[in-house]
Design a protein around this motif. Structure first.
Motif, PDB file in Angstrom:
ATOM      1  N   ARG A  63       0.824  -1.214   0.000  1.00  0.00           N
ATOM      2  CA  ARG A  63       0.000   0.000   0.000  1.00  0.00           C
ATOM      3  C   ARG A  63       0.854   1.259   0.000  1.00  0.00           C
ATOM      4  N   GLU A  64       2.059   1.190   0.592  1.00  0.00           N
ATOM      5  CA  GLU A  64       2.951   2.343   0.579  1.00  0.00           C
ATOM      6  C   GLU A  64       3.672   2.481  -0.762  1.00  0.00           C
ATOM      7  N   LYS A  65       3.887   1.376  -1.446  1.00  0.00           N
ATOM      8  CA  LYS A  65       4.690   1.383  -2.670  1.00  0.00           C
ATOM      9  C   LYS A  65       3.869   1.606  -3.936  1.00  0.00           C
ATOM     10  N   GLN A  66       2.605   1.221  -3.915  1.00  0.00           N
ATOM     11  CA  GLN A  66       1.811   1.274  -5.141  1.00  0.00           C
ATOM     12  C   GLN A  66       1.628   2.678  -5.721  1.00  0.00           C
ATOM     13  N   PRO A  67       1.284   3.702  -4.916  1.00  0.00           N
ATOM     14  CA  PRO A  67       0.991   5.001  -5.536  1.00  0.00           C
ATOM     15  C   PRO A  67       2.120   5.525  -6.417  1.00  0.00           C
ATOM     16  N   GLU A  68       3.335   5.519  -5.924  1.00  0.00           N
ATOM     17  CA  GLU A  68       4.457   6.021  -6.716  1.00  0.00           C
ATOM     18  C   GLU A  68       4.764   5.098  -7.889  1.00  0.00           C
ATOM     19  N   ALA A  69       4.696   3.787  -7.642  1.00  0.00           N
ATOM     20  CA  ALA A  69       5.010   2.823  -8.701  1.00  0.00           C
ATOM     21  C   ALA A  69       4.023   2.908  -9.855  1.00  0.00           C
ATOM     22  N   PHE A  70       2.740   3.104  -9.548  1.00  0.00           N
ATOM     23  CA  PHE A  70       1.732   3.180 -10.600  1.00  0.00           C
ATOM     24  C   PHE A  70       1.689   4.558 -11.257  1.00  0.00           C
ATOM     25  N   ALA A  71       2.174   5.582 -10.557  1.00  0.00           N
ATOM     26  CA  ALA A  71       2.218   6.928 -11.139  1.00  0.00           C
ATOM     27  C   ALA A  71       3.358   7.077 -12.135  1.00  0.00           C
ATOM     28  N   ALA A  72       4.354   6.195 -12.060  1.00  0.00           N
ATOM     29  CA  ALA A  72       5.472   6.250 -13.005  1.00  0.00           C
ATOM     30  C   ALA A  72       4.958   6.045 -14.426  1.00  0.00           C
ATOM     31  N   TYR A  77       4.359  -1.510 -12.543  1.00  0.00           N
ATOM     32  CA  TYR A  77       3.576  -2.747 -12.454  1.00  0.00           C
ATOM     33  C   TYR A  77       2.359  -2.628 -13.356  1.00  0.00           C
ATOM     34  N   HIS A  78       1.892  -3.762 -13.820  1.00  0.00           N
ATOM     35  CA  HIS A  78       0.707  -3.800 -14.671  1.00  0.00           C
ATOM     36  C   HIS A  78      -0.555  -4.091 -13.861  1.00  0.00           C
ATOM     37  N   ILE A  79      -0.422  -4.967 -12.861  1.00  0.00           N
ATOM     38  CA  ILE A  79      -1.548  -5.381 -12.020  1.00  0.00           C
ATOM     39  C   ILE A  79      -1.281  -4.944 -10.590  1.00  0.00           C
ATOM     40  N   GLY A  80      -2.285  -4.369  -9.955  1.00  0.00           N
ATOM     41  CA  GLY A  80      -2.183  -4.028  -8.543  1.00  0.00           C
ATOM     42  C   GLY A  80      -3.199  -4.806  -7.742  1.00  0.00           C
ATOM     43  N   GLY A  81      -2.761  -5.400  -6.654  1.00  0.00           N
ATOM     44  CA  GLY A  81      -3.685  -6.008  -5.710  1.00  0.00           C
ATOM     45  C   GLY A  81      -4.115  -4.942  -4.718  1.00  0.00           C
ATOM     46  N   VAL A  82      -5.415  -4.670  -4.627  1.00  0.00           N
ATOM     47  CA  VAL A  82      -5.907  -3.557  -3.822  1.00  0.00           C
ATOM     48  C   VAL A  82      -7.056  -4.004  -2.922  1.00  0.00           C
ATOM     49  N   ALA A  83      -7.453  -3.097  -2.047  1.00  0.00           N
ATOM     50  CA  ALA A  83      -8.632  -3.274  -1.204  1.00  0.00           C
ATOM     51  C   ALA A  83      -9.396  -1.956  -1.195  1.00  0.00           C
ATOM     52  N   ASN A  84     -10.476  -1.901  -0.391  1.00  0.00           N
ATOM     53  CA  ASN A  84     -11.334  -0.710  -0.354  1.00  0.00           C
ATOM     54  C   ASN A  84     -10.534   0.588  -0.356  1.00  0.00           C
ATOM     55  N   SER A  85      -9.666   0.725   0.641  1.00  0.00           N
ATOM     56  CA  SER A  85      -8.987   2.005   0.832  1.00  0.00           C
ATOM     57  C   SER A  85      -7.746   2.144  -0.023  1.00  0.00           C
ATOM     58  N   THR A  86      -7.044   1.046  -0.293  1.00  0.00           N
ATOM     59  CA  THR A  86      -5.779   1.177  -1.012  1.00  0.00           C
ATOM     60  C   THR A  86      -5.984   1.496  -2.485  1.00  0.00           C
ATOM     61  N   MET A  87      -7.199   1.284  -3.000  1.00  0.00           N
ATOM     62  CA  MET A  87      -7.492   1.686  -4.376  1.00  0.00           C
ATOM     63  C   MET A  87      -7.630   3.200  -4.506  1.00  0.00           C
ATOM     64  N   ILE A  88      -8.025   3.879  -3.430  1.00  0.00           N
ATOM     65  CA  ILE A  88      -8.372   5.299  -3.511  1.00  0.00           C
ATOM     66  C   ILE A  88      -7.224   6.167  -4.035  1.00  0.00           C
ATOM     67  N   PRO A  89      -5.992   6.053  -3.512  1.00  0.00           N
ATOM     68  CA  PRO A  89      -4.911   6.896  -4.047  1.00  0.00           C
ATOM     69  C   PRO A  89      -4.660   6.661  -5.532  1.00  0.00           C
ATOM     70  N   LEU A  90      -4.793   5.424  -5.979  1.00  0.00           N
ATOM     71  CA  LEU A  90      -4.590   5.114  -7.393  1.00  0.00           C
ATOM     72  C   LEU A  90      -5.709   5.703  -8.234  1.00  0.00           C
ATOM     73  N   LEU A  91      -6.911   5.634  -7.716  1.00  0.00           N
ATOM     74  CA  LEU A  91      -8.068   6.191  -8.414  1.00  0.00           C
ATOM     75  C   LEU A  91      -7.958   7.711  -8.501  1.00  0.00           C
ATOM     76  N   ALA A 295      -3.064  -0.914 -14.425  1.00  0.00           N
ATOM     77  CA  ALA A 295      -2.429   0.401 -14.526  1.00  0.00           C
ATOM     78  C   ALA A 295      -2.871   1.160 -15.772  1.00  0.00           C
ATOM     79  N   SER A 296      -2.896   2.488 -15.654  1.00  0.00           N
ATOM     80  CA  SER A 296      -3.178   3.353 -16.802  1.00  0.00           C
ATOM     81  C   SER A 296      -1.952   3.516 -17.690  1.00  0.00           C
ATOM     82  N   ASN A 297      -0.791   3.695 -17.063  1.00  0.00           N
ATOM     83  CA  ASN A 297       0.414   4.066 -17.808  1.00  0.00           C
ATOM     84  C   ASN A 297       1.145   2.851 -18.373  1.00  0.00           C
TER      85      ASN A 297
END
Length: 402
Positions: A63-72, A77-91, A295-297
């Motif tokens: 959860r700490e690593k995904q936001p920066e990694a997916f914003a690159a 990463y292509h696939i993220g494993g998320v939950a209710n709250s951890t999806m929010i920063p990515l969204l 991921a979008s990018n």
């Protein structure tokens, strides 16, 4: 998706070894995933790997690593494993893509409850539900004549008897690690008291009697825990149980099966499941879902390959081979014998985790600020006031409040 209904329809059973199934296609595109590392994710990513060219990263700090990694750009990463709250920063950052086209093409076996929609678009695919509930050593409670606790007053009374008997190192375990885990402990306790975190103007609402009672209960529990509780996460508590060091804990349902893993547990058959203890208004817990995002990018070709691989990891064959690794939302799931705790917690009225952008900031502020109260550096009211102040600062920086 009505999480309480889902949980009651397919309640928790977590046990046994992970079994992978053959992939229906040969994947020729490199796919990388980042998710949590509990048993269900091991099952899913092992099945994904059967398709070829899949690198699965199982990391409890995801959860700490995904936001920066997916914003690159491109995303790491292509696939993220998320939950209710951890999806929010990515969204919020726009780093995950709508899945409607991919679902139409490859998601024919998905159930409606798996399709997580935001503003009318499918943004995630859920695979399971989860909550924290009471796990306890049945043999110890029986030997000491202790009834299964139903409230935290009863938990504390039971802990005192267990401590006096000296049958384990510590009567209680808890996911009190500073940061997200400790924040979640307060969230659960505060929901149990009927509290609300943020008002309609995105202002914090935790510095009150319910907030103080929640903190006081958390501190009372620490008297019966390993003194190093501020480094105790889910894996830490799971291992305490497995090694016979604790007698009770409010732990994630997804960890229950590990208690009966003969390869690593000394307490096989001894740890039983019950509802999360009741607060004044509801069980001190929250209901979650876990699933995947794309991921979008990344290129459309990569997104398509990633989604196809994910569907292979979340199909009926995988569930049947790993039935007891989660409360699956996927076709083929059959509830097993460890269902009682997750089911009772939902049945008793546990609330869904109140995921939102502002709540993400609140959760972070809680996780960073509660330890000052637990260690005696601040009193409860001061700690809550400082947490609210930290929230306001971050919320202003995010444009949520003036």
């Amino acid at each position: 998706m009505k999480l309480k209904t889902i949980l009651m329809a397919g309640v928790m059973s977590v046990a046994g070894s992970i079994v992978a199934a053959d992939c229906a296609f040969e994947n020729t595109v490199e796919v990388r995933s980042l998710s949590a590392g509990f048993e269900a994710w091991k099952a899913v990513t092992d099945a994904m790997a059967e398709c070829g060219n899949v690198e699965a990263n199982l990391d409890q700090d995801f959860r700490e690593k995904q936001p920066e990694a997916f914003a690159a750009n491109p995303s790491l990463y292509h696939i993220g494993g998320v939950a209710n709250s951890t999806m929010i920063p990515l969204l919020t950052s726009g780093s995950i893509r709508p899945l409607d086209d991919l679902v139409a093409k490859y998601g024919q076996n998905l159930t409606p409850n798996q399709k997580i929609t935001v503003d009318g678009k499918i943004m995630a695919i859920a695979m399971m539900v989860n909550n924290q509930h009471l796990m306890y050593r049945e043999d110890i409670l029986n030997d000491l004549g202790i009834a299964v606790p139903g409230t935290y007053d009863e938990v504390l009374a039971a802990a005192e008897k267990i401590k006096a008997a000296g049958v384990v190192e510590y009567p209680l375990g808890g996911t009190f690690k500073t940061g997200w885990n400790l924040g979640e402990e307060f969230v659960n306790m505060y929901l149990g008291e009927g509290g609300s975190f943020i008002d309609g103007n995105n202002m914090p609402t935790i510095n009150n009697e319910k907030g103080i009672k929640s903190l006081e209960t958390l501190k009372a529990l620490t008297a019966y825990m390993d003194p190093e509780y501020l480094v105790s996460d889910s894996t830490y508590v799971q291992q305490q149980f497995q090694q016979g060091k604790i007698a009770m804990a409010n732990l994630w349902a997804s960890r229950g099966g590990a208690m009966d893993d003969e390869a690593e547990s000394q307490v096989v058959g001894k740890v039983k499941m019950a509802s999360a203890p009741m607060g004044s208004a509801a069980p001190a817990s929250s209901i979650w879902w876990d699933g995947i995002v794309i991921a979008s990018n990344i290129t459309d070709e990569e997104a398509e390959a990633a989604f196809r691989v994910a569907m292979e990891g979340m199909d009926e064959e995988v569930v049947k081979a790993n039935n007891d690794s989660a409360v699956w939302l996927i076709k083929g799931y059959e509830p097993g014998p460890l269902a009682a705790g997750a089911a009772a917690t939902a049945q008793n009225g546990a609330k869904p985790y109140p995921a939102s952008g502002p709540m993400g900031i609140m959760h972070t502020s809680l996780g960073n600020g509660i330890s000052d109260y637990l260690t005696g550096a601040k009193d409860a009211a001061t700690a809550l006031a400082d947490i609210e102040a930290a929230y306001k600062t971050a919320a202003k920086e995010s444009g949520l409040i003036d």
